[in-house]
Design an enzyme around this catalytic site. Structure first.
Site, PDB file in Angstrom:
ATOM      1  N   HIS A 154      -9.666   2.722   0.208  1.00 14.98           N
ATOM      2  CA  HIS A 154      -8.026   2.513   0.313  1.00 14.98           C
ATOM      3  C   HIS A 154      -7.854   1.878  -1.082  1.00 14.98           C
ATOM      4  O   HIS A 154      -8.216   0.753  -1.325  1.00 14.98           O
ATOM      5  CB  HIS A 154      -7.972   1.623   1.100  1.00 14.98           C
ATOM      6  CG  HIS A 154      -6.405   1.252   1.634  1.00 14.98           C
ATOM      7  ND1 HIS A 154      -5.397   1.789   0.844  1.00 14.98           N
ATOM      8  CD2 HIS A 154      -5.876   0.698   2.653  1.00 14.98           C
ATOM      9  CE1 HIS A 154      -4.418   1.463   1.125  1.00 14.98           C
ATOM     10  NE2 HIS A 154      -4.513   0.682   2.335  1.00 14.98           N
ATOM     11  N   LYS A 166      -9.278   8.683   2.957  1.00 14.17           N
ATOM     12  CA  LYS A 166      -9.645   7.341   2.829  1.00 14.17           C
ATOM     13  C   LYS A 166     -11.203   7.081   3.332  1.00 14.17           C
ATOM     14  O   LYS A 166     -11.935   6.363   2.759  1.00 14.17           O
ATOM     15  CB  LYS A 166      -8.892   6.240   3.441  1.00 14.17           C
ATOM     16  CG  LYS A 166      -7.675   5.921   2.704  1.00 14.17           C
ATOM     17  CD  LYS A 166      -7.053   5.003   3.381  1.00 14.17           C
ATOM     18  CE  LYS A 166      -5.447   4.555   2.714  1.00 14.17           C
ATOM     19  NZ  LYS A 166      -4.518   5.658   3.103  1.00 14.17           N
ATOM     20  N   PHE A 190       1.417  -3.822   3.945  1.00 13.95           N
ATOM     21  CA  PHE A 190       1.636  -4.850   4.370  1.00 13.95           C
ATOM     22  C   PHE A 190       3.287  -5.258   4.079  1.00 13.95           C
ATOM     23  O   PHE A 190       3.749  -4.877   3.106  1.00 13.95           O
ATOM     24  CB  PHE A 190       1.016  -6.193   3.540  1.00 13.95           C
ATOM     25  CG  PHE A 190      -0.396  -6.058   3.760  1.00 13.95           C
ATOM     26  CD1 PHE A 190      -1.046  -5.191   5.153  1.00 13.95           C
ATOM     27  CD2 PHE A 190      -1.423  -6.897   3.326  1.00 13.95           C
ATOM     28  CE1 PHE A 190      -2.287  -5.512   5.599  1.00 13.95           C
ATOM     29  CE2 PHE A 190      -2.790  -6.807   3.657  1.00 13.95           C
ATOM     30  CZ  PHE A 190      -3.554  -6.357   4.772  1.00 13.95           C
ATOM     31  N   HIS A 226      -2.269   8.022   6.798  1.00 14.65           N
ATOM     32  CA  HIS A 226      -2.710   6.903   6.037  1.00 14.65           C
ATOM     33  C   HIS A 226      -3.982   6.489   6.669  1.00 14.65           C
ATOM     34  O   HIS A 226      -4.837   6.057   5.820  1.00 14.65           O
ATOM     35  CB  HIS A 226      -1.406   5.839   6.413  1.00 14.65           C
ATOM     36  CG  HIS A 226      -1.748   4.450   5.702  1.00 14.65           C
ATOM     37  ND1 HIS A 226      -1.546   4.630   4.183  1.00 14.65           N
ATOM     38  CD2 HIS A 226      -1.735   3.323   5.985  1.00 14.65           C
ATOM     39  CE1 HIS A 226      -1.898   3.133   3.796  1.00 14.65           C
ATOM     40  NE2 HIS A 226      -1.768   2.364   5.123  1.00 14.65           N
ATOM     41  N   GLU A 247      -0.613   4.756  14.212  1.00  9.14           N
ATOM     42  CA  GLU A 247      -0.238   6.101  13.551  1.00  9.14           C
ATOM     43  C   GLU A 247      -0.710   7.294  14.392  1.00  9.14           C
ATOM     44  O   GLU A 247       0.341   7.952  14.214  1.00  9.14           O
ATOM     45  CB  GLU A 247      -0.989   6.183  12.115  1.00  9.14           C
ATOM     46  CG  GLU A 247      -0.434   7.447  11.421  1.00  9.14           C
ATOM     47  CD  GLU A 247      -1.300   7.502   9.965  1.00  9.14           C
ATOM     48  OE1 GLU A 247      -0.582   8.287   9.380  1.00  9.14           O
ATOM     49  OE2 GLU A 247      -2.397   6.899   9.666  1.00  9.14           O
ATOM     50  N   CYS A 298       0.625  -1.266  -0.049  1.00 13.74           N
ATOM     51  CA  CYS A 298       0.004  -0.143   0.081  1.00 13.74           C
ATOM     52  C   CYS A 298       0.680   1.188   0.187  1.00 13.74           C
ATOM     53  O   CYS A 298       0.326   2.333   0.050  1.00 13.74           O
ATOM     54  CB  CYS A 298      -0.992   0.150   1.138  1.00 13.74           C
ATOM     55  SG  CYS A 298      -2.125  -1.410   1.302  1.00 13.74           S
TER      56      CYS A 298
END
Length: 407
Positions: free
Chosen positions: A336, A331, A395, A302, A313, A162
């Site tokens: 996403h 998002k 990931f 993010h 985060e 991502c």
């Protein structure tokens, strides 16, 4: 020799909020989720996603070109064309050997994989397209953008899950700073709102299961968040050395001031619980940009709308930026888009700097009491932003932070 300043001279955007920079930006500022049920996902445990507004890629690319490209490549080529026009660059007028392409993609050509797999299973090998392999390669979007634009410099694909689109921008910056290229077409693309990919993410427990109310499903930093909503998108940034952009009479939208990249080396899908890799990436981006934490006025987080990621985060942002800059996650509106999201959010961060506007976080009704951030909600905030960060994590423990500033 000091490193040259890198300008963002053009943008191209295809997002669920709109096709084209102006439409996408207006939709993001409006702060309304684009998530909706999707007919191809009917009958699955998660049957909704964030899709692009209806349009026919053949209207832009021509029928023959559109036919031989997976949707992810179609979107990348269209976004690149938008970005070049925005930058005032004419491919026929440049030295193509000095132009590079770097495109990130996290999953790849899932539409083609699934369609051709069904053909093989249902009808046999003779019904499988002879174009299958050229369509599905991870480097295909970059190669097709190069083909469409006559860019004959390095043509590269980045794969950091991502964070792939953000990594593409880092690599592009390095190609310009080392003077291997004079222009780099950089960004990310992803179009994997397909049954197999949605099922895999649902089985992993990553997706929101709010099928009764898709528009309320993506809610970054909210106490009731239960997973992310898959989206599709493409974003391209045209990067040049600022001296070259200004020299040809074009005003940059923003400057890419610094980059930070790290890896957690902790877990295949879970971030380090103390956010060590994220912190290191943020500190690296600030140092690279020669900025102090207090210089940052906005962070495009993010902010996936997952329990653990948002918590980690938020903790990291409070640790690295204790002065509490404005924070939002787009998002909530766009979902996403995996490998494209880092480039999409970089482009939106550039627009925030340019227009002195911070997009709201959609569906943030009740902030998680354990998250102490200066979150922008409900409506866009008018605020001059001299410097901002765009965070992207993926990931595999990939962390990429981009620092932008005013030209």
């Amino acid at each position: 020799m000091s490193r040259p300043a890198i300008a963002v001279s053009g943008l191209g955007l295809l997002t669920p909020a709109g096709i084209g920079v102006d439409a996408a930006w207006a939709g993001v500022l409006d702060g309304k989720s684009t998530a909706a049920t999707s007919e191809p996902l009917a009958g699955l445990p998660v049957d909704f996603c964030c899709s692009l507004p209806p349009f026919d890629p053949a209207d832009v690319l021509g029928r023959r070109t559109a036919h031989r490209l997976d949707r992810s490549s179609q979107l990348a080529v269209i976004a690149a064309g938008q970005a070049l026009r925005d930058a005032g660059l004419e491919p026929g007028a440049w030295d193509g050997a000095r132009v590079g392409v770097v495109i990130g993609c996290g999953v790849g050509a899932s539409h083609t994989w699934e369609t051709q797999g069904r053909r093989l299973h249902e009808f046999g090998p003779r019904r499988v397209s002879p174009l299958l392999l050229p369509m599905i390669g991870p480097s295909t979007p970059a190669g097709e953008v190069a083909l469409a634009t006559g860019a004959r410099g390095p043509s590269l694909a980045t794969g950091t899950a991502c964070a792939s689109g953000a990594t593409a921008i880092v690599v592009a910056r390095d190609l310009l700073a080392s003077r291997q290229c004079d222009v780099v077409i950089a960004g990310g693309t992803e179009a994997c709102n397909t049954p197999l990919i949605v099922t895999g993410l649902a089985q992993l427990g990553a997706l929101s299961a709010r099928c009764d109310d898709p528009a309320a499903a993506s809610r970054p930093f909210d106490a009731a968040r239960d997973g992310f909503v898959l989206g599709e998108a493409a974003a391209i940034l045209i990067l040049e050395r600022a001296e070259d952009t200004i020299g040809r009479g074009h005003r940059p939208r923003a400057v890419l001031a610094g980059c930070g990249s790290t890896t957690d080396a902790y877990h295949p899908t879970t971030p380090h619980p103390e956010g060590r890799g994220i912190q290191a990436a943020m500190h690296s981006a600030l140092a690279d940009a020669e900025l102090d934490g207090g210089d940052i006025g906005y962070v495009n987080a993010h902010g996936t709308s997952t329990r653990l990621n948002d918590t980690v985060e938020a903790h990291t942002l409070r640790t690295v930026l204790p002065h509490g800059p404005a924070v939002s996650s787009t998002k909530g509106v766009l979902g996403h888009s995996l490998g494209a999201t880092g480039a999409v959010e970089a482009a939106l961060t550039v627009l925030s700097i340019q227009h002195s506007l911070i997009p709201p976080t959609a569906n943030l009704e009740n902030p998680d009491p354990g998250i102490d951030l200066n979150l922008v909600t409900k409506t866009a905030a008018e605020q001059r932003v001299a410097a901002a960060l765009s965070n992207s994590f993926g990931f595999g423990g990939h962390n990429v932070v981009l620092a932008f500033r005013t030209p």
